[in-house]
Scaffold this motif. Structure first.
Motif, PDB file in Angstrom:
ATOM      1  N   ARG A 107      20.348 -33.912  -2.166  1.00  0.00           N
ATOM      2  CA  ARG A 107      21.023 -33.188  -1.220  1.00  0.00           C
ATOM      3  C   ARG A 107      21.469 -31.818  -1.887  1.00  0.00           C
ATOM      4  NH1 ARG A 107      25.329 -37.021   0.706  1.00  0.00           N
ATOM      5  NH2 ARG A 107      25.537 -36.997  -1.527  1.00  0.00           N
ATOM      6  N   VAL A 108      22.027 -30.770  -1.244  1.00  0.00           N
ATOM      7  CA  VAL A 108      22.251 -29.555  -1.663  1.00  0.00           C
ATOM      8  C   VAL A 108      23.791 -29.265  -1.611  1.00  0.00           C
ATOM      9  CG1 VAL A 108      21.992 -26.999  -1.646  1.00  0.00           C
ATOM     10  CG2 VAL A 108      20.201 -28.416  -1.457  1.00  0.00           C
ATOM     11  N   LEU A 109      24.373 -29.027  -2.635  1.00  0.00           N
ATOM     12  CA  LEU A 109      25.772 -28.586  -2.583  1.00  0.00           C
ATOM     13  C   LEU A 109      26.290 -27.289  -1.934  1.00  0.00           C
ATOM     14  CD1 LEU A 109      28.654 -29.383  -3.215  1.00  0.00           C
ATOM     15  CD2 LEU A 109      28.458 -28.380  -5.546  1.00  0.00           C
ATOM     16  N   LEU A 110      26.886 -27.614  -0.874  1.00  0.00           N
ATOM     17  CA  LEU A 110      27.443 -26.288  -0.175  1.00  0.00           C
ATOM     18  C   LEU A 110      28.987 -25.939  -0.077  1.00  0.00           C
ATOM     19  CD1 LEU A 110      25.152 -26.168   2.793  1.00  0.00           C
ATOM     20  CD2 LEU A 110      24.748 -24.876   0.543  1.00  0.00           C
ATOM     21  N   ILE A 111      29.438 -24.820  -0.161  1.00  0.00           N
ATOM     22  CA  ILE A 111      31.139 -24.602  -0.163  1.00  0.00           C
ATOM     23  C   ILE A 111      31.150 -23.938   1.265  1.00  0.00           C
ATOM     24  CG2 ILE A 111      31.304 -24.852  -2.626  1.00  0.00           C
ATOM     25  CD1 ILE A 111      31.678 -21.361  -1.876  1.00  0.00           C
ATOM     26  N   LYS A 112      32.404 -24.017   1.855  1.00  0.00           N
ATOM     27  CA  LYS A 112      32.708 -23.411   3.037  1.00  0.00           C
ATOM     28  C   LYS A 112      33.634 -22.346   2.417  1.00  0.00           C
ATOM     29  CE  LYS A 112      34.020 -23.692   7.789  1.00  0.00           C
ATOM     30  NZ  LYS A 112      34.533 -24.578   8.847  1.00  0.00           N
ATOM     31  N   ARG A 113      33.255 -21.188   2.613  1.00  0.00           N
ATOM     32  CA  ARG A 113      34.107 -20.090   2.129  1.00  0.00           C
ATOM     33  C   ARG A 113      35.404 -19.824   2.793  1.00  0.00           C
ATOM     34  NH1 ARG A 113      31.454 -16.089  -1.468  1.00  0.00           N
ATOM     35  NH2 ARG A 113      32.845 -14.549  -0.145  1.00  0.00           N
ATOM     36  N   SER A 114      36.342 -19.540   1.983  1.00  0.00           N
ATOM     37  CA  SER A 114      37.678 -19.459   2.796  1.00  0.00           C
ATOM     38  C   SER A 114      37.661 -17.946   3.303  1.00  0.00           C
ATOM     39  CB  SER A 114      38.912 -19.600   1.775  1.00  0.00           C
ATOM     40  OG  SER A 114      38.838 -18.739   0.613  1.00  0.00           O
ATOM     41  N   ASP A 115      36.934 -16.869   2.754  1.00  0.00           N
ATOM     42  CA  ASP A 115      37.144 -15.572   3.187  1.00  0.00           C
ATOM     43  C   ASP A 115      36.372 -15.195   4.422  1.00  0.00           C
ATOM     44  OD1 ASP A 115      34.710 -15.634   2.037  1.00  0.00           O
ATOM     45  OD2 ASP A 115      34.673 -14.017   0.802  1.00  0.00           O
ATOM     46  N   ASN A 116      35.094 -16.165   4.822  1.00  0.00           N
ATOM     47  CA  ASN A 116      34.476 -15.584   6.047  1.00  0.00           C
ATOM     48  C   ASN A 116      34.173 -16.877   6.823  1.00  0.00           C
ATOM     49  OD1 ASN A 116      32.295 -16.624   4.689  1.00  0.00           O
ATOM     50  ND2 ASN A 116      31.518 -14.889   4.294  1.00  0.00           N
ATOM     51  N   GLY A 117      34.738 -18.100   6.344  1.00  0.00           N
ATOM     52  CA  GLY A 117      34.149 -19.560   7.145  1.00  0.00           C
ATOM     53  C   GLY A 117      32.682 -19.741   6.918  1.00  0.00           C
ATOM     54  N   LEU A 118      31.669 -19.227   6.448  1.00  0.00           N
ATOM     55  CA  LEU A 118      30.369 -19.539   6.088  1.00  0.00           C
ATOM     56  C   LEU A 118      30.132 -20.473   5.232  1.00  0.00           C
ATOM     57  CD1 LEU A 118      28.594 -16.068   6.413  1.00  0.00           C
ATOM     58  CD2 LEU A 118      28.998 -17.712   8.270  1.00  0.00           C
ATOM     59  N   TRP A 119      29.086 -21.280   5.412  1.00  0.00           N
ATOM     60  CA  TRP A 119      28.837 -22.302   4.292  1.00  0.00           C
ATOM     61  C   TRP A 119      27.801 -21.727   3.419  1.00  0.00           C
ATOM     62  CZ3 TRP A 119      30.855 -27.267   3.430  1.00  0.00           C
ATOM     63  CH2 TRP A 119      31.379 -27.824   4.428  1.00  0.00           C
ATOM     64  N   ALA A 120      27.890 -21.785   2.109  1.00  0.00           N
ATOM     65  CA  ALA A 120      27.145 -21.215   1.335  1.00  0.00           C
ATOM     66  C   ALA A 120      26.997 -21.710  -0.127  1.00  0.00           C
ATOM     67  CB  ALA A 120      27.869 -19.767   1.095  1.00  0.00           C
ATOM     68  N   LEU A 121      26.022 -21.386  -0.709  1.00  0.00           N
ATOM     69  CA  LEU A 121      26.020 -21.879  -2.245  1.00  0.00           C
ATOM     70  C   LEU A 121      26.943 -21.312  -2.943  1.00  0.00           C
ATOM     71  CD1 LEU A 121      22.076 -21.351  -2.187  1.00  0.00           C
ATOM     72  CD2 LEU A 121      23.150 -23.479  -2.254  1.00  0.00           C
ATOM     73  N   PRO A 122      27.350 -21.923  -4.218  1.00  0.00           N
ATOM     74  CA  PRO A 122      28.455 -21.386  -5.080  1.00  0.00           C
ATOM     75  C   PRO A 122      27.823 -20.181  -5.705  1.00  0.00           C
ATOM     76  CG  PRO A 122      28.206 -23.859  -5.418  1.00  0.00           C
ATOM     77  CD  PRO A 122      27.137 -23.252  -4.468  1.00  0.00           C
ATOM     78  N   ALA A 123      28.429 -19.205  -5.753  1.00  0.00           N
ATOM     79  CA  ALA A 123      27.967 -17.757  -6.031  1.00  0.00           C
ATOM     80  C   ALA A 123      29.175 -16.882  -6.447  1.00  0.00           C
ATOM     81  CB  ALA A 123      27.169 -17.200  -5.130  1.00  0.00           C
ATOM     82  N   ALA A 136      21.735 -32.955   3.272  1.00  0.00           N
ATOM     83  CA  ALA A 136      20.400 -32.878   3.222  1.00  0.00           C
ATOM     84  C   ALA A 136      19.981 -31.522   3.702  1.00  0.00           C
ATOM     85  CB  ALA A 136      19.772 -33.989   3.956  1.00  0.00           C
ATOM     86  N   VAL A 137      18.606 -31.176   3.004  1.00  0.00           N
ATOM     87  CA  VAL A 137      18.079 -29.750   3.326  1.00  0.00           C
ATOM     88  C   VAL A 137      17.768 -29.395   4.955  1.00  0.00           C
ATOM     89  CG1 VAL A 137      16.290 -28.059   3.030  1.00  0.00           C
ATOM     90  CG2 VAL A 137      17.394 -29.363   0.914  1.00  0.00           C
ATOM     91  N   GLY A 138      17.359 -30.641   5.541  1.00  0.00           N
ATOM     92  CA  GLY A 138      17.061 -30.530   6.884  1.00  0.00           C
ATOM     93  C   GLY A 138      18.215 -30.558   7.891  1.00  0.00           C
ATOM     94  N   SER A 139      19.576 -31.023   7.389  1.00  0.00           N
ATOM     95  CA  SER A 139      20.780 -30.880   8.221  1.00  0.00           C
ATOM     96  C   SER A 139      21.745 -30.056   7.489  1.00  0.00           C
ATOM     97  CB  SER A 139      20.892 -32.340   8.472  1.00  0.00           C
ATOM     98  OG  SER A 139      21.076 -32.902   7.556  1.00  0.00           O
ATOM     99  N   LEU A 140      21.718 -28.613   7.192  1.00  0.00           N
ATOM    100  CA  LEU A 140      22.575 -27.858   6.633  1.00  0.00           C
ATOM    101  C   LEU A 140      23.521 -27.691   7.817  1.00  0.00           C
ATOM    102  CD1 LEU A 140      20.378 -25.810   4.380  1.00  0.00           C
ATOM    103  CD2 LEU A 140      21.571 -27.987   3.887  1.00  0.00           C
ATOM    104  N   PRO A 141      24.939 -27.650   7.465  1.00  0.00           N
ATOM    105  CA  PRO A 141      26.019 -27.236   8.256  1.00  0.00           C
ATOM    106  C   PRO A 141      26.061 -25.753   8.608  1.00  0.00           C
ATOM    107  CG  PRO A 141      26.994 -27.314   6.249  1.00  0.00           C
ATOM    108  CD  PRO A 141      25.666 -27.516   6.131  1.00  0.00           C
ATOM    109  N   ALA A 142      26.748 -25.521   9.950  1.00  0.00           N
ATOM    110  CA  ALA A 142      26.909 -24.273  10.526  1.00  0.00           C
ATOM    111  C   ALA A 142      28.231 -23.963  10.342  1.00  0.00           C
ATOM    112  CB  ALA A 142      25.969 -24.067  11.951  1.00  0.00           C
ATOM    113  N   PRO A 143      28.629 -22.428  10.365  1.00  0.00           N
ATOM    114  CA  PRO A 143      27.820 -21.415  10.345  1.00  0.00           C
ATOM    115  C   PRO A 143      27.183 -21.288   8.779  1.00  0.00           C
ATOM    116  CG  PRO A 143      29.962 -20.793  10.485  1.00  0.00           C
ATOM    117  CD  PRO A 143      30.045 -22.159  10.614  1.00  0.00           C
ATOM    118  N   LEU A 144      25.935 -21.080   8.682  1.00  0.00           N
ATOM    119  CA  LEU A 144      25.525 -20.973   7.273  1.00  0.00           C
ATOM    120  C   LEU A 144      25.161 -19.457   7.023  1.00  0.00           C
ATOM    121  CD1 LEU A 144      23.942 -22.947   5.343  1.00  0.00           C
ATOM    122  CD2 LEU A 144      22.083 -22.562   6.239  1.00  0.00           C
ATOM    123  N   ALA A 145      25.463 -19.495   5.701  1.00  0.00           N
ATOM    124  CA  ALA A 145      25.337 -17.906   5.231  1.00  0.00           C
ATOM    125  C   ALA A 145      23.871 -17.710   4.974  1.00  0.00           C
ATOM    126  CB  ALA A 145      25.980 -17.738   3.623  1.00  0.00           C
ATOM    127  N   GLY A 146      23.381 -16.332   5.384  1.00  0.00           N
ATOM    128  CA  GLY A 146      21.866 -16.129   5.210  1.00  0.00           C
ATOM    129  C   GLY A 146      21.381 -16.397   4.120  1.00  0.00           C
TER     130      GLY A 146
END
Length: 164
Positions: free
Chosen positions: A38-54, A133-143
């Motif tokens: 499974r992939v770790l995603l964070i929900k960004r506080s600035d724009n509310g998108l689920w993204a990879l740590p960056a 899981a890669v097949g069920s990533l949350p929304a809204p998802l960063a592009g």
């Protein structure tokens, strides 16, 4: 997790001097996977998108150090090792953020090859975090997420660094 303030960061200081000009953004994006892939995603506080740590590299920091720092600041996990698998550069990676600041990215994508610690779901930069899981990533998802995961798959099949 405590992180440097935007105003004190290299990009914050540069933006204050440069005004509305397009700036080069040098940074790292990280894919962290658990034992079940499974992939770790964070929900960004600035724009509310689920993204990879960056995030952006600071002066005096290596790009691998930036990757490890961003993972820690945004998730509480300590990267045990990182492997670069892609570079996202060029005009196609120019964007304007919610503050009307425009950046051309030079981002190195890293696979985190092991980690320690406990996942922190809320930090100064995040409102949630979790493994998906890669097949069920949350929304809204960063592009950037699908593109980055696709590049990791290509790298792991070919062994060749993906250059864009």
């Amino acid at each position: 997790m405590s992180s440097i303030s935007w105003a004190d960061s290299y990009l914050g200081q540069l933006r204050a001097l440069a005004g509305d000009r397009v700036l080069l953004f040098v940074g790292a994006r990280c894919v962290v996977r658990d034992a079940t892939d499974r992939v770790l995603l964070i929900k960004r506080s600035d724009n509310g998108l689920w993204a990879l740590p960056a995030g952006a590299m600071e002066l005096g920091e290596s790009i691998a150090g930036c990757a490890a720092r961003e993972v820690y600041e945004e998730t509480g996990l300590r990267a045990a090792g990182v492997t670069p698998f892609a570079m996202h550069t060029g005009a196609d990676y120019t964007f304007t953020n919610m503050y009307d600041h425009t950046y051309q990215l030079f981002v190195v994508c890293f696979r985190v090859d092991g980690y320690g610690g406990h996942l922190v779901r809320e930090t100064d930069e995040t409102t949630d975090a979790g493994f998906f899981a890669v097949g069920s990533l949350p929304a809204p998802l960063a592009g950037t997420v699908p593109d980055t995961l696709s590049d990791l798959t290509a790298f792991e099949h070919s062994g060749q660094l993906v250059l864009k």
